[in-house]
Write an enzyme that holds these catalytic residues in place. Structure first.
Site, PDB file in Angstrom:
ATOM      1  N   CYS A  13      34.846  53.310 -22.970  1.00 33.58           N
ATOM      2  CA  CYS A  13      34.254  52.663 -24.131  1.00 33.58           C
ATOM      3  C   CYS A  13      35.174  51.555 -24.637  1.00 33.58           C
ATOM      4  O   CYS A  13      36.311  51.413 -24.172  1.00 33.58           O
ATOM      5  CB  CYS A  13      34.032  53.684 -25.239  1.00 33.58           C
ATOM      6  N   CYS A  16      38.640  52.535 -25.643  1.00 33.02           N
ATOM      7  CA  CYS A  16      39.577  52.875 -24.571  1.00 33.02           C
ATOM      8  C   CYS A  16      40.203  51.598 -24.023  1.00 33.02           C
ATOM      9  O   CYS A  16      41.404  51.546 -23.753  1.00 33.02           O
ATOM     10  CB  CYS A  16      38.869  53.608 -23.439  1.00 33.02           C
TER      11      CYS A  16
END
Lengths: 79, 342
Positions: A13, A16
């Site tokens: 995502c 991250c």
């Protein structure tokens, strides 16, 4: 030169990616000999005892879960 | 008291009073902007829409900052590890209630739903209890709660929180009773979950907890403000242009089909709570029934397509369908009950 294995745990995502970038920047600024690996497989994430992503693992030790810190803040976890 | 602490206390006090002053003067400011500065007629549709936006947008954003900060601080006391430790091996009924309650305060992002699910079910948290947590975490949303409180008062906020908790508890309990473990992807139960790794539950000083609050504001407000503004813009358009009581015929109590329709439209829709509530406010104002609107909001916030796609990794389709079906049925019941009772 200190060497560090930096693992970024998360499904890929946006958060991250941000954590990976900050960790990379922090490691560069500290002049570390480092490698950043992104771990997206949920089984591998759970095996490390992590339930909140993104997580930061340094040399096999879980340092942070569910937080994205700035590069400056991350330095203390990479030293 | 040491000087730096005194100074930060004074700064905090100053900040809070400034916030309060700004918050209090938003309504006259919004009217001034729409009717004086832009010269719009107070009775006109455009004037009403602009005044609504000029008042609601800063108000909702100000509320949001405070709430998200507060919730960030509260959440620093909870971690998924601790929640799991509380829930592991719990008997079902009690476990469902606890899981629904903890779902509200435990930090949760649908992006980590998969590791959390595996981490729960492989360490002794019953499947139904895990579902109670997974249902309540997005549905009883702190942003929604406080915005509802700010815009409609405590009764609506309490209704929303209470019914959300009941749906999460009962839906999780039903899923547990149905014994659907066989519909979890088989590899999940074979996963060797590592011991809780820490890294998120180091002892914290208050300074660190406030830092959590600041991080949450930067992250969440930074992410949701476009949703909020878009939601308020739609709300403003409804406020200004949709005739009074127009919604009464479509979303009013008399229209029995409006509740299932609201759920059907709401489930595939995905919006942040902060974006949907200004729309909800405008719908209510135009005569929509509270139960219908509540059902719509819950299905938008609580059941989202992205989350079910993420959960598909660990759940087979029949289980996903059961999960969505049970929760949607719960929302439906809540919608009807409110329309009948209120």
């Amino acid at each position: 030169m200190a060497s560090r294995l930096i693992e970024i745990l998360g499904s890929g995502c946006a958060k991250c990616e941000m954590l990976a970038q900050h960790a990379e920047q922090a490691a560069q600024e500290l002049g570390l000999d480092y490698a950043v690996i992104k771990i997206k497989d949920p089984v591998a994430i759970v095996r490390r005892g992590v339930m909140q992503t993104p997580a930061l693992v340094v040399d096999g030790q879980v340092k942070l879960q569910g937080r994205v810190l700035t590069a400056e803040h991350l330095k203390e976890y990479l030293r | 008291m040491p000087v730096p602490r005194l100074r930060s206390l004074l700064l905090a006090l100053l900040g809070v009073s400034a916030w309060w002053l700004v918050y209090r003067s938003l309504e006259p400011l919004g009217r001034w902007l729409a009717f004086r500065l832009l010269g719009l007629a107070p009775g006109s549709r455009l004037g009403a829409a602009v005044a609504f936006f000029a008042y609601e947008a800063p108000k909702v954003l100000l509320l949001l900052v405070v709430v998200v900060f507060g919730v960030g601080v509260v959440r620093s006391f909870f971690t998924p590890e601790r929640t799991r430790a509380v829930l592991a091996g719990r008997r079902e009924s009690v476990g469902n209630v606890l899981a629904a309650l903890l779902g509200v305060v435990t930090p949760f992002c649908s992006c980590s739903a998969v590791p959390l699910f595996i981490g729960f079910v492989t360490t002794g948290v019953p499947l139904g209890v895990t579902f109670s947590f997974l249902i309540s975490a997005p549905m009883v949303n702190e942003i929604a709660l406080v915005l509802l409180f700010g815009l409609f008062g405590w009764k609506v906020a309490a209704l929303y929180a209470g019914t959300g908790l009941i749906i999460a508890t009962v839906a999780g309990w039903i899923i547990g009773r149905l014994k659907l473990e066989r519909w979890v992807e088989p590899w999940v139960y074979a996963t060797a979950t590592g011991p809780a790794a820490g890294g998120s539950d180091a002892p914290l000083a208050w300074g660190d907890r406030f830092e959590f609050g600041r991080e949450a504001v930067k992250d969440i407000v930074g992410r949701v403000w476009p949703f909020v503004l878009a939601g308020i813009a739609v709300g403003a358009a409804i406020h200004g242009y949709v005739p009074q009581d127009f919604m009464a015929s479509i979303m009013g109590k008399g229209a029995w089909w409006s509740v299932p329709l609201a759920v059907l439209i709401g489930v595939p829709m995905y919006s942040n709570a902060a974006g949907i509530i200004p729309i909800v406010q405008a719908l209510l104002e135009k005569g929509a029934a509270l139960g219908t609107v509540l059902a719509f909001m819950m299905s938008v916030i609580g059941l989202s397509l992205p989350e079910t796609i993420i959960l598909r990794k660990v759940l087979t389709l029949p289980l996903i369908a059961t999960f969505v079906g049970v929760v949607a049925a719960g929302i439906l019941v809540v919608g009807y009950v409110f329309n009948i009772v209120l």
